[in-house]
Motif scaffolding. Structure first.
Motif, PDB file in Angstrom:
ATOM      1  N   LEU A   1       0.826  -1.204   0.000  1.00  0.00           N
ATOM      2  CA  LEU A   1       0.000   0.000   0.000  1.00  0.00           C
ATOM      3  C   LEU A   1       0.862   1.258   0.000  1.00  0.00           C
ATOM      4  CD1 LEU A   1      -2.379  -1.955   0.659  1.00  0.00           C
ATOM      5  CD2 LEU A   1      -3.273  -0.154   2.116  1.00  0.00           C
ATOM      6  N   ALA A   2       2.101   1.115   0.483  1.00  0.00           N
ATOM      7  CA  ALA A   2       3.003   2.267   0.505  1.00  0.00           C
ATOM      8  C   ALA A   2       3.251   2.824  -0.891  1.00  0.00           C
ATOM      9  CB  ALA A   2       4.334   1.875   1.148  1.00  0.00           C
ATOM     10  N   PHE A   3       3.171   1.968  -1.907  1.00  0.00           N
ATOM     11  CA  PHE A   3       3.429   2.411  -3.274  1.00  0.00           C
ATOM     12  C   PHE A   3       2.280   3.258  -3.827  1.00  0.00           C
ATOM     13  CE2 PHE A   3       6.290  -1.178  -2.986  1.00  0.00           C
ATOM     14  CZ  PHE A   3       7.376  -0.798  -3.751  1.00  0.00           C
ATOM     15  N   VAL A   4       1.082   3.083  -3.274  1.00  0.00           N
ATOM     16  CA  VAL A   4      -0.083   3.757  -3.842  1.00  0.00           C
ATOM     17  C   VAL A   4      -0.719   4.723  -2.842  1.00  0.00           C
ATOM     18  CG1 VAL A   4      -0.589   1.990  -5.542  1.00  0.00           C
ATOM     19  CG2 VAL A   4      -1.527   1.756  -3.256  1.00  0.00           C
ATOM     20  N   ALA A   5       0.085   5.264  -1.931  1.00  0.00           N
ATOM     21  CA  ALA A   5      -0.405   6.209  -0.934  1.00  0.00           C
ATOM     22  C   ALA A   5      -1.601   5.647  -0.185  1.00  0.00           C
ATOM     23  CB  ALA A   5      -0.757   7.551  -1.580  1.00  0.00           C
ATOM     24  N   GLY A   6      -1.445   4.451   0.366  1.00  0.00           N
ATOM     25  CA  GLY A   6      -2.535   3.782   1.066  1.00  0.00           C
ATOM     26  C   GLY A   6      -2.577   4.081   2.554  1.00  0.00           C
ATOM     27  N   PHE A   7      -1.697   4.964   3.028  1.00  0.00           N
ATOM     28  CA  PHE A   7      -1.660   5.360   4.442  1.00  0.00           C
ATOM     29  C   PHE A   7      -1.476   4.186   5.393  1.00  0.00           C
ATOM     30  CE2 PHE A   7      -3.562   8.959   2.364  1.00  0.00           C
ATOM     31  CZ  PHE A   7      -2.897  10.014   2.962  1.00  0.00           C
ATOM     32  N   ASP A   8      -0.805   3.129   4.954  1.00  0.00           N
ATOM     33  CA  ASP A   8      -0.538   2.003   5.856  1.00  0.00           C
ATOM     34  C   ASP A   8       0.756   2.287   6.629  1.00  0.00           C
ATOM     35  OD1 ASP A   8       1.169   1.726   3.674  1.00  0.00           O
ATOM     36  OD2 ASP A   8       1.520  -0.352   4.226  1.00  0.00           O
TER      37      ASP A   8
ATOM     38  N   MET B   1       3.794   1.169   6.336  1.00  0.00           N
ATOM     39  CA  MET B   1       5.008   1.398   5.572  1.00  0.00           C
ATOM     40  C   MET B   1       5.014   2.793   4.949  1.00  0.00           C
ATOM     41  SD  MET B   1       7.726  -0.263   5.024  1.00  0.00           S
ATOM     42  CE  MET B   1       7.541  -2.013   4.972  1.00  0.00           C
ATOM     43  N   TYR B   2       3.844   3.240   4.488  1.00  0.00           N
ATOM     44  CA  TYR B   2       3.735   4.572   3.904  1.00  0.00           C
ATOM     45  C   TYR B   2       4.061   5.625   4.958  1.00  0.00           C
ATOM     46  CZ  TYR B   2       1.356   8.598   1.702  1.00  0.00           C
ATOM     47  OH  TYR B   2       1.045   9.817   1.175  1.00  0.00           O
ATOM     48  N   GLN B   3       3.453   5.469   6.135  1.00  0.00           N
ATOM     49  CA  GLN B   3       3.720   6.412   7.225  1.00  0.00           C
ATOM     50  C   GLN B   3       5.195   6.390   7.586  1.00  0.00           C
ATOM     51  OE1 GLN B   3       1.546   8.412   7.803  1.00  0.00           O
ATOM     52  NE2 GLN B   3      -0.486   7.585   8.118  1.00  0.00           N
ATOM     53  N   ALA B   4       5.784   5.160   7.576  1.00  0.00           N
ATOM     54  CA  ALA B   4       7.196   5.034   7.936  1.00  0.00           C
ATOM     55  C   ALA B   4       8.065   5.833   6.992  1.00  0.00           C
ATOM     56  CB  ALA B   4       7.602   3.567   7.899  1.00  0.00           C
ATOM     57  N   GLN B   5       7.773   5.735   5.685  1.00  0.00           N
ATOM     58  CA  GLN B   5       8.579   6.474   4.715  1.00  0.00           C
ATOM     59  C   GLN B   5       8.494   7.968   4.969  1.00  0.00           C
ATOM     60  OE1 GLN B   5       7.045   4.499   0.985  1.00  0.00           O
ATOM     61  NE2 GLN B   5       9.157   4.832   0.413  1.00  0.00           N
TER      62      GLN B   5
END
Lengths: 217, 213, 272
Positions: B160-167, B169-173
């Motif tokens: 989900l991090a690749f598609v701005a899914g707010f999961d 991993m995305y938050q971590a980045q």
């Protein structure tokens, strides 16, 4: 339709094939190395050496339960802090070997566990050492049991290389993204062709896995 | 490291919550789809078998990231608008369902054909025999491998991090970037993932042992 | 008993994590000495931004203003026989790579900000960029204020994310790993506008008919070349080389080569 013809010009296809080649070669190196790592770790875990096996087992459990994406970040950003300079290729291979090695270790452990303990006892009572019995009697049978699971894991590994786009490894998906981000009408043709390319590579591997599964079960 | 956790507590929690939500939704729907396609594959109709086989082959042999990207970039342009979270969850559901279908099918096949014949000769229809005799036994066998699929699902939700899914991993980045403490942030996120996956895998191993006895 | 042992291992793991992060040592080598001896500079650049640095599908090489500038700077700093090599970075990988010593300097559309200046050392600005908006031709969005309650697309780790929040706090921002993905997302209607620096947007607009820049520059964001913190020698030499390139006309030539005639982008204020 015309878009498809333009999208599949030789220049683009060659660029995609270069990406496919990176995918395949990163996969092959990772498969070979992770198999060795998995075999060693699996054996350590199975043989129950005091403390060592418990610690190794726990580390394997940690790695198995983390997303591969996170391990890619660790090898790309973390290893250099320990003095090992990485580039996207080495970092991807390192991450795949660590992650898939841990997954394979679990397969190897349960593969050895599935061999009747009587086999080991029998070999030992015939005068073989533990190592000899493991190498000549138990391992060949265990390997037969685990071939399908091993191959399924290798298929996963090939697919997982696509995650390395995040650290700009120039593999198939990344190269496709470069092409369609320069000409967004190619978006669909690109996803169609890379889906086919991935499918062909993985399906061949899966078919072998299914064939072997039928043969040995 | 504590600073990273306390300063970004809200972001981590949002990510954690979205990862859990996505995993649970994907689990439920992939179970339904997986069991459906497994039944279709063992059913005595040729057409169903082919449909199930093609479905399973497609979603097992294309990388999850490619599937998710297709739902995120192509589907919204032509069919229906999907957010990153929705596209990611749908992709994850389809991908996982193929693996679940394989697992369940293997479980059903491992129940002897004698059971089916016995049930049928006692006057049950095919559906009844499947529903009351075969499936309950098969489900028991496939629970440990299904558990492993669920662990994989939680880990895979990181796409989900690749598609701005707010999961997570995305938050971590985003946190890693804004604090410039890359490794520390990813260690924290790793611990968050372990909170979800580690107990689950230990419980599954425990179950496996118990069922083996 | 065995279980108890397992749980004893958890603190050990925590300890390991902390130990690993603690020994992340600073790279204290003098970068300028290193590049002077090897006559070679490794630049971190972008491969996803037209005009600045973009992979050419035909050759597989990266091309753009920043690549040319990097070549010119390398030769100016270290002599005619010096060489430059390039590592592709994204907004969220460039600072870690610099700190880890994978690359000697970052020349990758990096805006000079006070927060970043705490992590890395910047050269003088080499390009006067500013945040702007890219929207479809038929969009109702006229400037940043129209983004109230709307979804804006950006790239992870770029300053535009903070700028949008500063000028229109009610806008929702989705962030991607590179510009290719962000533009694809805009085309998939995942948001109403793409925000980043005007130079980058001009390049994207040139390649994508049907999209235009609106609202002008809503926040200035000049680019600087970044090197690791404490590498004063390297910064001084880069600044010196940059001045020389501006004096001898190389800089203007490169700017004209890449930016002359780009719609939505004015050369005024860029040329000396």
């Amino acid at each position: 339709m015309e878009t498809f013809i333009h999208a599949y010009s030789w220049v683009d296809i060659r660029f995609l094939l270069q990406g496919l080649w990176v995918t395949i070669y990163v996969s092959l190196i990772s498969i070979a190395l992770s198999f060795v790592v998995g075999l060693i770790l699996g054996l350590i875990r199975y043989t129950k050496i005091k403390y060592v096996s418990a610690i190794v087992g726990f580390i394997i459990d940690i790695i198995r339960n983390l997303p591969l994406l996170l391990i890619i970040f660790f090898t790309y950003f973390g290893l250099p802090q320990l003095g090992i300079v990485t580039n996207p290729t080495t970092a991807s291979i390192a991450a795949l070997v660590i992650f898939e090695g841990a997954m394979l270790a679990e397969i190897v452990r349960s593969g050895i566990g599935s061999v009747d303990p009587g086999q080991m006892e029998g070999a030992r009572s015939n005068g073989m050492s533990y190592g000899q019995a493991m190498y000549h009697v138990v391992m060949p049978q265990a390997l037969n049991h685990m071939i399908p699971a091993l191959l399924a894991q290798f298929v996963s590994l090939v697919k997982d290389t696509s995650l390395a786009t995040i650290i700009v490894l120039p593999e198939l998906l990344y190269n496709a993204q470069i092409i369609y981000s320069q000409n967004t009408t190619y978006l669909i043709p690109m996803y169609v062709i890379i889906a086919i390319m991935y499918f062909v590579v993985c399906f061949c591997l899966s078919t072998i896995a299914n064939y072997l599964q039928k043969k040995y079960n | 490291m504590w600073q990273i956790i306390t300063n970004n507590w809200g972001s981590f929690l949002t990510g954690f919550w979205n990862t859990i939500l996505c995993s649970i939704i994907a689990l439920i729907f992939s179970l339904i789809l997986g069991v459906f396609f497994a039944l279709l594959e063992v059913a005595p109709t040729k057409f169903g078998k082919i449909v199930a086989k093609v479905y399973i082959a497609i979603f097992r042999n294309i990388p999850l990231l490619v599937i998710v990207m297709i739902f995120y970039l192509i589907v919204p342009r032509y069919i229906v608008k999907l957010s990153g979270f929705q596209a990611g969850t749908i992709g994850l559901t389809l991908y996982t369902s193929a693996f679940i279908a394989e697992t369940v099918r293997a479980g059903i096949s491992s129940i002897s054909t004698g059971q089916m014949e016995g049930a049928r000769s006692n006057g049950m229809t095919y559906t009844q025999a499947m529903r009351y005799v075969i499936l309950p036994q098969a489900m028991k066998i496939v629970i440990p491998p299904l558990g492993n699929q669920f662990v994989n699902l939680v880990k895979n939700s990181s796409v989900l991090a690749f598609v701005a899914g707010f999961d997570l991993m995305y938050q971590a980045q985003l946190i890693a970037f804004s604090t410039f403490r890359t490794i520390d942030t990813y260690v924290v996120v790793g611990l968050f993932y372990l909170i979800l996956t580690l107990p689950l895998s230990y419980y599954m191993r425990h179950l496996e042992k118990k069922l083996a006895q | 008993m065995k279980k108890a042992k397992r749980f004893l291992l958890i603190p050990l793991l925590f300890f390991l994590c902390f130990a690993l992060t603690a020994c992340g040592k600073r790279n204290n080598q003098n970068v300028y000495q290193k590049v002077k001896e090897s006559k070679h500079i490794i630049w971190g650049v972008r491969a996803d931004t037209r005009l600045f640095g973009l992979t050419n599908v035909k050759t597989g090489k990266i091309e753009g203003f920043e690549i040319d500038l990097a070549h010119a700077l390398t030769k100016q700093m270290l002599g005619k026989d010096a060489t430059a090599s390039f590592v592709t970075t994204t907004a969220n990988t460039r600072i870690p790579l610099l700190k880890n010593g994978n690359i000697d300097a970052v020349l990758a559309t990096m805006t000079i900000t006070p927060e970043r200046a705490k992590q890395v050392d910047f050269s003088k600005p080499y390009f006067p960029a500013g945040s702007s908006l890219l929207v479809p031709d038929n969009s109702k969005i006229k400037n940043v204020k129209d983004l109230n309650g709307e979804t804006v697309l950006a790239v992870k780790g770029t300053t535009a994310v903070n700028d949008v929040h500063k000028f229109e706090p009610k806008a929702r921002v989705l962030q991607y790993d590179d510009y290719g993905q962000a533009m694809s997302a805009l085309k998939a209607n995942q948001g109403v506008a793409l925000t980043t620096d005007n130079g980058l947007l001009a390049g994207i607009a040139q390649e994508n008919p049907g999209y235009k820049l609106v609202g002008g520059v809503y926040n200035n964001a000049p680019y600087g070349i970044a090197v690791n913190k404490g590498q004063k020698d390297m910064v001084d030499h880069i600044n010196k080389a940059l001045d020389q390139l501006k004096k001898n006309g190389t800089y203007d030539r490169l700017i004209k080569k890449w930016f002359a005639g780009i719609p939505g982008f004015s050369l005024k204020g860029v040329l000396k």
